[in-house]
Design a protein around this motif. Structure first.
Motif, PDB file in Angstrom:
ATOM      1  N   ILE A 149       0.837  -1.200   0.000  1.00 54.52           N
ATOM      2  CA  ILE A 149       0.000   0.000   0.000  1.00 54.52           C
ATOM      3  C   ILE A 149       0.870   1.248   0.000  1.00 54.52           C
ATOM      4  O   ILE A 149       0.581   2.236  -0.686  1.00 54.52           O
ATOM      5  CB  ILE A 149      -0.943   0.002   1.213  1.00 54.52           C
ATOM      6  CG1 ILE A 149      -1.918  -1.186   1.135  1.00 54.52           C
ATOM      7  CG2 ILE A 149      -1.712   1.307   1.295  1.00 54.52           C
ATOM      8  CD1 ILE A 149      -2.804  -1.175  -0.076  1.00 54.52           C
ATOM      9  N   GLY A 150       1.965   1.211   0.782  1.00 57.05           N
ATOM     10  CA  GLY A 150       2.861   2.362   0.810  1.00 57.05           C
ATOM     11  C   GLY A 150       3.486   2.633  -0.540  1.00 57.05           C
ATOM     12  O   GLY A 150       3.577   3.783  -0.990  1.00 57.05           O
ATOM     13  N   ILE A 151       3.913   1.570  -1.215  1.00 61.88           N
ATOM     14  CA  ILE A 151       4.508   1.727  -2.544  1.00 61.88           C
ATOM     15  C   ILE A 151       3.466   2.173  -3.547  1.00 61.88           C
ATOM     16  O   ILE A 151       3.696   3.069  -4.373  1.00 61.88           O
ATOM     17  CB  ILE A 151       5.157   0.406  -3.004  1.00 61.88           C
ATOM     18  CG1 ILE A 151       6.388   0.103  -2.147  1.00 61.88           C
ATOM     19  CG2 ILE A 151       5.538   0.461  -4.473  1.00 61.88           C
ATOM     20  CD1 ILE A 151       6.955  -1.276  -2.385  1.00 61.88           C
ATOM     21  N   LEU A 152       2.269   1.596  -3.450  1.00 65.88           N
ATOM     22  CA  LEU A 152       1.230   1.825  -4.451  1.00 65.88           C
ATOM     23  C   LEU A 152       0.693   3.242  -4.416  1.00 65.88           C
ATOM     24  O   LEU A 152       0.463   3.863  -5.452  1.00 65.88           O
ATOM     25  CB  LEU A 152       0.086   0.830  -4.237  1.00 65.88           C
ATOM     26  CG  LEU A 152      -0.997   0.747  -5.316  1.00 65.88           C
ATOM     27  CD1 LEU A 152      -0.390   0.386  -6.652  1.00 65.88           C
ATOM     28  CD2 LEU A 152      -2.054  -0.261  -4.912  1.00 65.88           C
ATOM     29  N   PHE A 153       0.476   3.788  -3.212  1.00 67.43           N
ATOM     30  CA  PHE A 153      -0.250   5.046  -3.113  1.00 67.43           C
ATOM     31  C   PHE A 153       0.522   6.184  -2.455  1.00 67.43           C
ATOM     32  O   PHE A 153       0.053   7.310  -2.455  1.00 67.43           O
ATOM     33  CB  PHE A 153      -1.544   4.833  -2.333  1.00 67.43           C
ATOM     34  CG  PHE A 153      -2.444   3.819  -2.944  1.00 67.43           C
ATOM     35  CD1 PHE A 153      -2.911   3.985  -4.231  1.00 67.43           C
ATOM     36  CD2 PHE A 153      -2.799   2.678  -2.260  1.00 67.43           C
ATOM     37  CE1 PHE A 153      -3.733   3.043  -4.807  1.00 67.43           C
ATOM     38  CE2 PHE A 153      -3.623   1.736  -2.825  1.00 67.43           C
ATOM     39  CZ  PHE A 153      -4.097   1.913  -4.112  1.00 67.43           C
ATOM     40  N   THR A 154       1.677   5.904  -1.861  1.00 67.52           N
ATOM     41  CA  THR A 154       2.408   6.966  -1.182  1.00 67.52           C
ATOM     42  C   THR A 154       3.718   7.267  -1.903  1.00 67.52           C
ATOM     43  O   THR A 154       3.952   8.390  -2.356  1.00 67.52           O
ATOM     44  CB  THR A 154       2.697   6.585   0.283  1.00 67.52           C
ATOM     45  OG1 THR A 154       1.461   6.258   0.928  1.00 67.52           O
ATOM     46  CG2 THR A 154       3.342   7.734   1.013  1.00 67.52           C
ATOM     47  N   SER A 155       4.570   6.245  -2.015  1.00 68.31           N
ATOM     48  CA  SER A 155       5.881   6.455  -2.627  1.00 68.31           C
ATOM     49  C   SER A 155       5.770   6.840  -4.096  1.00 68.31           C
ATOM     50  O   SER A 155       6.673   7.489  -4.644  1.00 68.31           O
ATOM     51  CB  SER A 155       6.725   5.181  -2.491  1.00 68.31           C
ATOM     52  OG  SER A 155       6.860   4.813  -1.140  1.00 68.31           O
ATOM     53  N   ALA A 156       4.683   6.453  -4.749  1.00 63.39           N
ATOM     54  CA  ALA A 156       4.580   6.663  -6.190  1.00 63.39           C
ATOM     55  C   ALA A 156       4.235   8.100  -6.562  1.00 63.39           C
ATOM     56  O   ALA A 156       4.378   8.480  -7.724  1.00 63.39           O
ATOM     57  CB  ALA A 156       3.526   5.723  -6.784  1.00 63.39           C
ATOM     58  N   LEU A 157       3.782   8.911  -5.599  1.00 60.38           N
ATOM     59  CA  LEU A 157       3.296  10.245  -5.940  1.00 60.38           C
ATOM     60  C   LEU A 157       4.361  11.085  -6.635  1.00 60.38           C
ATOM     61  O   LEU A 157       4.146  11.595  -7.747  1.00 60.38           O
ATOM     62  CB  LEU A 157       2.792  10.956  -4.679  1.00 60.38           C
ATOM     63  CG  LEU A 157       2.362  12.420  -4.872  1.00 60.38           C
ATOM     64  CD1 LEU A 157       1.269  12.525  -5.916  1.00 60.38           C
ATOM     65  CD2 LEU A 157       1.908  13.018  -3.547  1.00 60.38           C
ATOM     66  N   LEU A 158       5.528  11.255  -6.007  1.00 63.25           N
ATOM     67  CA  LEU A 158       6.583  12.067  -6.610  1.00 63.25           C
ATOM     68  C   LEU A 158       7.125  11.425  -7.886  1.00 63.25           C
ATOM     69  O   LEU A 158       7.497  12.134  -8.829  1.00 63.25           O
ATOM     70  CB  LEU A 158       7.713  12.292  -5.609  1.00 63.25           C
ATOM     71  CG  LEU A 158       7.382  13.216  -4.427  1.00 63.25           C
ATOM     72  CD1 LEU A 158       8.545  13.259  -3.449  1.00 63.25           C
ATOM     73  CD2 LEU A 158       7.035  14.609  -4.914  1.00 63.25           C
ATOM     74  N   ILE A 159       7.172  10.092  -7.907  1.00 61.48           N
ATOM     75  CA  ILE A 159       7.625   9.402  -9.126  1.00 61.48           C
ATOM     76  C   ILE A 159       6.665   9.683 -10.278  1.00 61.48           C
ATOM     77  O   ILE A 159       7.087   9.901 -11.419  1.00 61.48           O
ATOM     78  CB  ILE A 159       7.743   7.887  -8.877  1.00 61.48           C
ATOM     79  CG1 ILE A 159       8.767   7.600  -7.779  1.00 61.48           C
ATOM     80  CG2 ILE A 159       8.132   7.163 -10.157  1.00 61.48           C
ATOM     81  CD1 ILE A 159      10.165   8.057  -8.087  1.00 61.48           C
ATOM     82  N   GLU A 160       5.369   9.687  -9.986  1.00 58.18           N
ATOM     83  CA  GLU A 160       4.381  10.005 -11.020  1.00 58.18           C
ATOM     84  C   GLU A 160       4.574  11.417 -11.547  1.00 58.18           C
ATOM     85  O   GLU A 160       4.444  11.664 -12.749  1.00 58.18           O
ATOM     86  CB  GLU A 160       2.968   9.833 -10.456  1.00 58.18           C
ATOM     87  CG  GLU A 160       2.574   8.389 -10.194  1.00 58.18           C
ATOM     88  CD  GLU A 160       1.208   8.280  -9.536  1.00 58.18           C
ATOM     89  OE1 GLU A 160       0.503   9.304  -9.469  1.00 58.18           O
ATOM     90  OE2 GLU A 160       0.844   7.177  -9.083  1.00 58.18           O
ATOM     91  N   VAL A 161       4.862  12.351 -10.648  1.00 62.97           N
ATOM     92  CA  VAL A 161       5.079  13.733 -11.078  1.00 62.97           C
ATOM     93  C   VAL A 161       6.342  13.842 -11.938  1.00 62.97           C
ATOM     94  O   VAL A 161       6.338  14.457 -13.002  1.00 62.97           O
ATOM     95  CB  VAL A 161       5.178  14.667  -9.851  1.00 62.97           C
ATOM     96  CG1 VAL A 161       5.565  16.078 -10.291  1.00 62.97           C
ATOM     97  CG2 VAL A 161       3.866  14.684  -9.084  1.00 62.97           C
ATOM     98  N   ILE A 162       7.442  13.231 -11.485  1.00 63.33           N
ATOM     99  CA  ILE A 162       8.718  13.346 -12.186  1.00 63.33           C
ATOM    100  C   ILE A 162       8.656  12.729 -13.573  1.00 63.33           C
ATOM    101  O   ILE A 162       9.187  13.286 -14.540  1.00 63.33           O
ATOM    102  CB  ILE A 162       9.835  12.690 -11.338  1.00 63.33           C
ATOM    103  CG1 ILE A 162      10.072  13.503 -10.063  1.00 63.33           C
ATOM    104  CG2 ILE A 162      11.128  12.568 -12.140  1.00 63.33           C
ATOM    105  CD1 ILE A 162      10.998  12.831  -9.077  1.00 63.33           C
TER     106      ILE A 162
END
Length: 357
Positions: free
Chosen positions: A286-299
């Motif tokens: 869940i942490g990888i799916l919805f938290t850690s991915a936020l900045l990666i999605e932006v970049i």
């Protein structure tokens, strides 16, 4: 085990109800609702032109406009309250929301064109791709590495790999993503990987083999950046768990009986040590799916659920906020059930069916 699974499935509805209720109450108390957002746009619009408002699904949480509404025509406020569904009491809105959500009817977005379910469906493949591949690769790397570090504790291999893990832990995934872009995506060196999207614009016209290659080509850099940040904790958790089990009396007894080191490790230590690692799986996923991915999605310009939810919070787009929360909760409950089933596969001595749900 089947009876336990049925009991867990029956608990899904009250669990969802409780989570949605708590968040509904919190949102009710939060200042700056969608009506205030619209009023701010109206006051900031040149020439006083009214902004276009879409959506207004039934039963979404919200609150009456605050001091921002001073000086606004009461009839306009009444129309906005009706359009957003805020002319109903909070309790009635919540009941309507839950009834609709049980049918997976999340209404329409307040500020984005289209229904919430269509917006989530369009963004879900990105989040699932990032989360699933990052979790899979992290576990495939971390578990064997953690086991080997435990077996060779204190050796040169353990020291050198610990240094690499510390570096991976110290560098945030978004900084590593920027480094990867500079090195491999046309920054200052080579231009081997794309910077935008999950697939190429011409993806639909490709053959199946080309589609698969194109998909992994776009995922290579973002998944690599996320794996670097995710595998460090899991590796050390695996190592410490195995070290703790290796030092216990039953391992000493097994060795005294003449069992081979491999048999002791994988026949006795493995199933006990892996329980802690498996218990960490739902939170990690869940942490990888919805938290850690936020900045990666932006970049990497990936339109996933993390970015959708973040934009919805800024815009006070309550249908999207509660719709994504509902989906997150369902996935979290499913992951916890998968974890319990995995427990029994690793260690058949665990029997949830004989315990209360």
């Amino acid at each position: 085990m089947l009876a336990y699974i049925v009991r867990r499935l029956l608990l899904v509805i009250p669990t969802l109800f409780g989570i949605m209720l708590v968040n509904f109450v919190i949102v009710q108390a939060a200042p700056g609702g969608p009506i205030d957002q619209v009023i701010a746009q109206i006051r900031g619009a040149q020439g006083g032109n009214l902004v276009r408002i879409t959506g207004g699904g039934t039963g979404e949480a919200g609150g009456a406009p605050t001091r921002a509404a001073r000086g606004i025509d009461p009839k306009l406020l009444a129309d906005l309250n009706h359009q957003f569904g805020f002319d109903k009491p909070a309790g009635e809105r919540f009941v309507l929301m839950i009834g609709n959500y049980l049918r997976f009817d999340f209404g329409n977005s307040f500020f984005k064109n289209g229904s919430v379910i269509s917006l989530i469906a369009a963004r879900l493949p990105v989040s699932i791709s990032l989360g699933a591949w990052t979790t899979l690769i992290s576990y495939l790397i971390s578990i064997p590495l953690g086991i080997r570090k435990a077996v060779r504790d204190g050796s040169r291999f353990d020291v050198w790999t610990s240094g690499a893990i510390i570096i991976g832990y110290a560098i945030p995934s978004f900084l590593f993503a920027i480094l990867l872009i500079v090195l491999f995506a046309g920054g200052s060196y080579v231009d081997w990987f794309p910077l935008r999207g999950l697939v190429s614009d011409e993806w639909a016209s490709y053959g199946w083999a080309h589609r698969i290659l194109d998909y992994f080509w776009h995922l290579a850099l973002p998944v690599t950046a996320m794996v670097i940040g995710a595998f460090a904790n899991l590796t050390m958790l695996t190592k410490n768990s195995f070290l703790d089990e290796i030092g216990k009396q039953y391992v000493v007894t097994a060795r005294a009986k003449g069992l081979s080191p491999r048999h002791v490790l994988y026949g006795h230590v493995f199933r006990n040590a892996m329980l802690i690692v498996v218990a960490n799986f739902p939170a990690a996923f869940i942490g990888i799916l919805f938290t850690s991915a936020l900045l990666i999605e932006v970049i990497f310009s990936l339109n996933g659920l993390g970015l959708l939810g973040f934009e919805a919070v800024l815009d006070r787009d309550y249908p999207i906020i509660f719709g994504t929360l509902y989906i997150y909760t369902l996935i979290g409950i499913a992951m916890n059930l998968v974890r319990d089933i995995t427990f029994t596969l690793i260690d058949p001595r665990i029997d949830f069916a004989t315990r209360g749900a």
